[in-house]
Scaffold this motif. Sequence first.
Motif, short mmCIF file in Angstrom:
data_model
loop_
_atom_site.label_atom_id
_atom_site.label_comp_id
_atom_site.label_asym_id
_atom_site.label_seq_id
_atom_site.Cartn_x
_atom_site.Cartn_y
_atom_site.Cartn_z
N THR A 4 0.88 -1.17 0.00
CA THR A 4 0.00 0.00 0.00
C THR A 4 0.93 1.22 0.00
O THR A 4 1.99 1.17 -0.59
CB THR A 4 -0.99 -0.06 1.18
N THR A 5 0.54 2.32 0.61
CA THR A 5 1.38 3.51 0.47
C THR A 5 1.33 4.37 1.72
O THR A 5 0.25 4.57 2.30
CB THR A 5 0.96 4.34 -0.75
N ASN A 6 2.49 4.92 2.12
CA ASN A 6 2.45 5.84 3.24
C ASN A 6 2.05 7.25 2.80
O ASN A 6 1.92 8.15 3.64
CB ASN A 6 3.76 5.84 4.04
N SER A 7 1.78 7.44 1.51
CA SER A 7 1.22 8.72 1.08
C SER A 7 -0.20 8.90 1.61
O SER A 7 -0.75 10.00 1.57
CB SER A 7 1.23 8.83 -0.46
N ALA A 8 -0.77 7.82 2.14
CA ALA A 8 -2.09 7.90 2.77
C ALA A 8 -2.11 8.85 3.97
O ALA A 8 -3.17 9.33 4.37
CB ALA A 8 -2.55 6.52 3.21
N LEU A 65 -5.46 8.62 8.67
CA LEU A 65 -5.14 8.64 7.25
C LEU A 65 -5.83 9.83 6.60
O LEU A 65 -7.04 10.01 6.76
CB LEU A 65 -5.56 7.34 6.59
N ARG A 66 -5.06 10.61 5.85
CA ARG A 66 -5.59 11.80 5.17
C ARG A 66 -5.13 11.79 3.72
O ARG A 66 -4.36 12.66 3.30
CB ARG A 66 -5.12 13.07 5.88
N PRO A 67 -5.54 10.80 2.94
CA PRO A 67 -5.05 10.70 1.56
C PRO A 67 -5.47 11.90 0.74
O PRO A 67 -6.60 12.39 0.86
CB PRO A 67 -5.69 9.40 1.05
N ILE A 68 -4.55 12.36 -0.10
CA ILE A 68 -4.80 13.55 -0.92
C ILE A 68 -5.16 13.16 -2.35
O ILE A 68 -6.13 13.65 -2.92
CB ILE A 68 -3.56 14.47 -0.91
N SER A 69 -4.39 12.28 -2.95
CA SER A 69 -4.59 11.91 -4.35
C SER A 69 -5.59 10.76 -4.48
O SER A 69 -5.85 10.02 -3.53
CB SER A 69 -3.27 11.47 -4.97
N GLN A 70 -6.14 10.59 -5.70
CA GLN A 70 -7.04 9.47 -5.97
C GLN A 70 -6.33 8.14 -5.77
O GLN A 70 -6.91 7.17 -5.27
CB GLN A 70 -7.59 9.56 -7.40
#
Length: 312
Positions: A118-122, A138-143
């Motif tokens: 998964t991704t820590n960009s979340a 978690l505050r994801p910005i991108s789709q």
Amino acid sequence: MGQHILVTGGAGYLGSIMVPALLEAGHQVTVLDNFMYRQNTLAQCCIEPRFNVVRGDIRNSAVLKPLLARADIVIPLAALVGAPLCAQDPVGASSVNHDAIKMMLGLLGRQQHILMPTTNSAYGSGDQDHYCDEESPLRPISQYAIDKVAVERHLMEHPNAISFRLATVFGMAPRMRCDLLVNDFAYRAVNDRFVVLFESHFKRNYLHVRDVARVFLHGIAEHARMRGQIYNVGLADANVSKRELCEIIQRHVPDFVFLEAGVGRDPDQRNYIVSNAKLEGTGFCTAYPLDAGIEELVKGYQMVRNNAYSNV
């Protein structure tokens, strides 16, 4: 004794390093990939009797179901990766990054193991200090990150799942990506000798592509005590800002110049400091530091001279 591992998207950036490592560890590996970039990144694996490859789409259950039935372990790498590519094809991105994984989870037996990146960009921008661990909101910005957060919720309902929230990956690979931040800045340093920085204080965590392969091997070996958990995966000493990253690159390319823009805003608003202590507590240590990876990239970019290796 090796296990039968299905790797979807195994001919991509991560898979082109991971699949040979899995074979070297003694596993039987089947790759399902649609080869959308016309790559032949696993050609060196074809001599290995324990390697099999299937051209197909993970959204096609008729293709996926029989491959899943034979697998002890599933590593779903197939994805449209990165915010720009997902913005370019949002419907395709959601169908691959979310819908296909949800379908796959519904087809898996409860005894099968699934290890997923998964991704820590979340984390978006983390807390007020930009600090994040696995318990942080978690505050994801991108789709891309939004879909990964949603699919991780489904993933963790499986009793034998492990989620690896990967830092921004860097390093040379047979299916190269020049658009990832470290790879991109190193490419600009070698070929353009300059880069303009927006919001240069923004920080991220980083991870070498070979350490991605290593952490999946670690998860396979330590599955009994790691299953059912989420782990951040990154370099403990590489929570660095864009400016600090450029300073490291400049040590390898002395005439590289980076300028900070006085106006403007980075469309990528990720800014976080990530703890990888939970994974380190399982005995995993990264092996490829940021500095060594940049040295590798500087050498590699003597061969890679254009952007045909980016996702967009």
